[in-house]
Design a protein around this motif. Structure first.
Motif, PDB file in Angstrom:
ATOM      1  N   VAL A 264      -8.037   0.494  -0.763  1.00  0.00           N
ATOM      2  CA  VAL A 264      -7.552  -0.622   0.049  1.00  0.00           C
ATOM      3  C   VAL A 264      -8.655  -1.658   0.221  1.00  0.00           C
ATOM      4  O   VAL A 264      -8.405  -2.872   0.204  1.00  0.00           O
ATOM      5  CB  VAL A 264      -7.043  -0.115   1.416  1.00  0.00           C
ATOM      6  CG1 VAL A 264      -6.661  -1.283   2.322  1.00  0.00           C
ATOM      7  CG2 VAL A 264      -5.839   0.813   1.222  1.00  0.00           C
TER       8      VAL A 264
ATOM      9  N   ARG B 142      -1.053   4.907   6.471  1.00  0.00           N
ATOM     10  CA  ARG B 142      -1.718   4.039   5.498  1.00  0.00           C
ATOM     11  C   ARG B 142      -2.049   2.667   6.076  1.00  0.00           C
ATOM     12  O   ARG B 142      -2.963   1.993   5.611  1.00  0.00           O
ATOM     13  CB  ARG B 142      -0.871   3.928   4.230  1.00  0.00           C
ATOM     14  CG  ARG B 142      -0.969   5.200   3.375  1.00  0.00           C
ATOM     15  CD  ARG B 142       0.111   5.289   2.315  1.00  0.00           C
ATOM     16  NE  ARG B 142      -0.108   6.470   1.464  1.00  0.00           N
ATOM     17  CZ  ARG B 142       0.180   7.718   1.806  1.00  0.00           C
ATOM     18  NH1 ARG B 142       0.721   7.953   2.993  1.00  0.00           N
ATOM     19  NH2 ARG B 142      -0.059   8.729   0.990  1.00  0.00           N
ATOM     20  N   ALA B 143      -1.313   2.256   7.106  1.00  0.00           N
ATOM     21  CA  ALA B 143      -1.644   0.997   7.777  1.00  0.00           C
ATOM     22  C   ALA B 143      -3.012   1.083   8.442  1.00  0.00           C
ATOM     23  O   ALA B 143      -3.699   0.070   8.586  1.00  0.00           O
ATOM     24  CB  ALA B 143      -0.578   0.659   8.813  1.00  0.00           C
TER      25      ALA B 143
ATOM     26  N   VAL C 188       0.874  -1.170   0.000  1.00  0.00           N
ATOM     27  CA  VAL C 188       0.000   0.000   0.000  1.00  0.00           C
ATOM     28  C   VAL C 188       0.911   1.220   0.000  1.00  0.00           C
ATOM     29  O   VAL C 188       1.452   1.615   1.036  1.00  0.00           O
ATOM     30  CB  VAL C 188      -0.934   0.005   1.223  1.00  0.00           C
ATOM     31  CG1 VAL C 188      -1.825   1.240   1.190  1.00  0.00           C
ATOM     32  CG2 VAL C 188      -1.779  -1.264   1.249  1.00  0.00           C
TER      33      VAL C 188
ATOM     34  N   GLY D 200       4.214  -1.233   8.978  1.00  0.00           N
ATOM     35  CA  GLY D 200       4.212   0.158   8.539  1.00  0.00           C
ATOM     36  C   GLY D 200       5.600   0.762   8.578  1.00  0.00           C
ATOM     37  O   GLY D 200       6.594   0.056   8.771  1.00  0.00           O
TER      38      GLY D 200
ATOM     39  N   PHE E 150       0.577  -7.181   4.428  1.00  0.00           N
ATOM     40  CA  PHE E 150       0.550  -5.814   3.894  1.00  0.00           C
ATOM     41  C   PHE E 150       1.796  -5.059   4.350  1.00  0.00           C
ATOM     42  O   PHE E 150       2.041  -4.931   5.560  1.00  0.00           O
ATOM     43  CB  PHE E 150      -0.677  -5.050   4.390  1.00  0.00           C
ATOM     44  CG  PHE E 150      -1.989  -5.559   3.871  1.00  0.00           C
ATOM     45  CD1 PHE E 150      -2.623  -4.956   2.793  1.00  0.00           C
ATOM     46  CD2 PHE E 150      -2.605  -6.651   4.478  1.00  0.00           C
ATOM     47  CE1 PHE E 150      -3.843  -5.420   2.330  1.00  0.00           C
ATOM     48  CE2 PHE E 150      -3.824  -7.123   4.024  1.00  0.00           C
ATOM     49  CZ  PHE E 150      -4.445  -6.513   2.939  1.00  0.00           C
TER      50      PHE E 150
ATOM     51  N   CYS F  89       3.015  -1.316   4.258  1.00  0.00           N
ATOM     52  CA  CYS F  89       2.420  -0.002   4.030  1.00  0.00           C
ATOM     53  C   CYS F  89       3.495   1.077   4.007  1.00  0.00           C
ATOM     54  O   CYS F  89       4.417   1.062   4.832  1.00  0.00           O
ATOM     55  CB  CYS F  89       1.395   0.316   5.118  1.00  0.00           C
ATOM     56  SG  CYS F  89       0.042  -0.884   5.193  1.00  0.00           S
TER      57      CYS F  89
END
Length: 347
Positions: free
Chosen positions: A228, A247-248, A183, A270, A240, A242
């Motif tokens: 997302v 964004r996490a 992401v 993250g 994920f 990030c």
């Protein structure tokens, strides 16, 4: 007040030797063992140089100027200033800090620092970027922090963005994740491209395919959450990475809406170790800590070494979470960031 003569008497050496050592001019003149004894004695006695006399003798003010774009007003990046301040203090300098909001304001602040007679400048930008150094700074000793001079004429220091992406992704691979999403950030930042390359390299080194469908770049708010959410439903990642801790949050929100538990059903890493996110998300977020303090400390040390014409004594450097690079590191010097394991990656 402790004087050089006091240090000389206790150490059993001449005042001239003490002067050479405490002014950083002992190389080739004083034996290393004697120099170390003098430093230890001076520290034990609490010796502090007379800055006024020192300035008159050296034609230096022993002041450093730190000029930044928004850094001073950013909570988690304030570590840059703290690191620079600690390094300046350790080597007998004072740090003057100003924050700017544009080119016109920047020139005004630079002029003010120059009137104070600073010996050199630390120049910092937010979010690690390539920048053009103001022409008025080019005749001064200068080091860039969290930024790189476009012409690469001046020393600079920045996070190792590639290793951030690589280490975060490898942590997810080691946790057994098979479909790892990235992401990212939709802004054209140095960190975005290099973290993406690190993510891809870690997958490749592990023999895992690079699937563009598992990569989404977002900005913020509703559009980011929807992007997302679509990634969850269409690709069903189990891991994920990030671009940052902010964004996490979208990953946590999407997981909660689907009845998934972070740290059990999916794993998340993250970047930033931003207190608001890394310490309040439940479970706490595994994250890569950016080396703000380390960049500030290294930058000030490099600047002082330029001003004084020799390397500072690195044996007194503090232990930091991320190791400091050598002062003669290639431009830009990079700092390998520390990954902080918490609870968002399954065991």
């Amino acid at each position: 007040m402790t004087t050089m003569q006091d240090v000389a008497d206790i150490a059993g050496v001449s005042k001239a030797s003490v002067s050479l050592v405490l002014n950083g001019r002992d190389a080739g003149h004083v034996k290393p063992q004697t120099a170390e004894l003098i430093r230890q004695t001076a520290a034990k006695l609490g010796y502090r140089p007379n800055q006024l006399a020192r300035s008159l003798r050296t034609s230096r003010t022993h002041m450093l100027g730190f000029i930044s774009e928004e850094v001073a007003t950013t909570p988690y990046a304030g570590g840059i200033i703290l690191g620079a301040q600690d390094a300046a203090s350790a080597y007998g300098y004072v740090l003057l800090t100003v924050s700017t909001d544009g080119m016109a304001n920047e020139e005004q602040e630079l002029a003010a620092l120059m009137r104070y007679g600073v010996d050199g400048f630390l120049y910092s930008k937010m979010s690690n970027r390539i920048t053009d150094v103001p022409h008025s700074l080019t005749d001064y000793p200068l080091v860039l922090v969290d930024a790189t001079d476009r012409s690469k004429r001046f020393p600079s220091v920045e996070p190792d963005e590639f290793r951030i992406g690589y280490d975060a992704t490898k942590r997810l691979i080691d946790a057994g994740c098979k479909r790892i999403a990235y992401v990212g950030c939709s802004e054209p930042l140095i960190a975005q491209s290099r973290r993406l390359h690190g993510y891809q390299a870690a997958l490749s080194d592990a023999g895992m395919p690079i699937d563009d469908a598992l990569h989404v770049d977002v900005l913020n708010n509703g559009p980011a959450l929807r992007a997302v959410s679509k990634l969850f439903d269409e690709q069903q990642p189990d891991g994920f990475f990030c671009f940052n801790d902010a964004r996490a949050w979208y990953v946590y929100e999407c997981a909660a809406r689907r009845g998934l538990t972070v740290g059990r059903d999916i794993s998340v890493v993250g970047v930033d170790n931003h207190r608001v996110f890394a310490e309040t998300l439940d479970p706490q977020l595994t994250t890569v800590e950016l080396p703000h303090y380390e960049m500030g400390y290294w930058g000030a040390c490099r600047l002082i070494s330029i001003i004084e014409g020799h390397d500072v004594d690195t044996s007194v450097w503090p232990e930091t979470p991320a190791p400091l690079p050598p002062l003669d590191a290639p431009i830009p010097a990079t700092i390998h960031c520390k990954l902080i394991d918490k609870k968002s990656v399954r065991e």
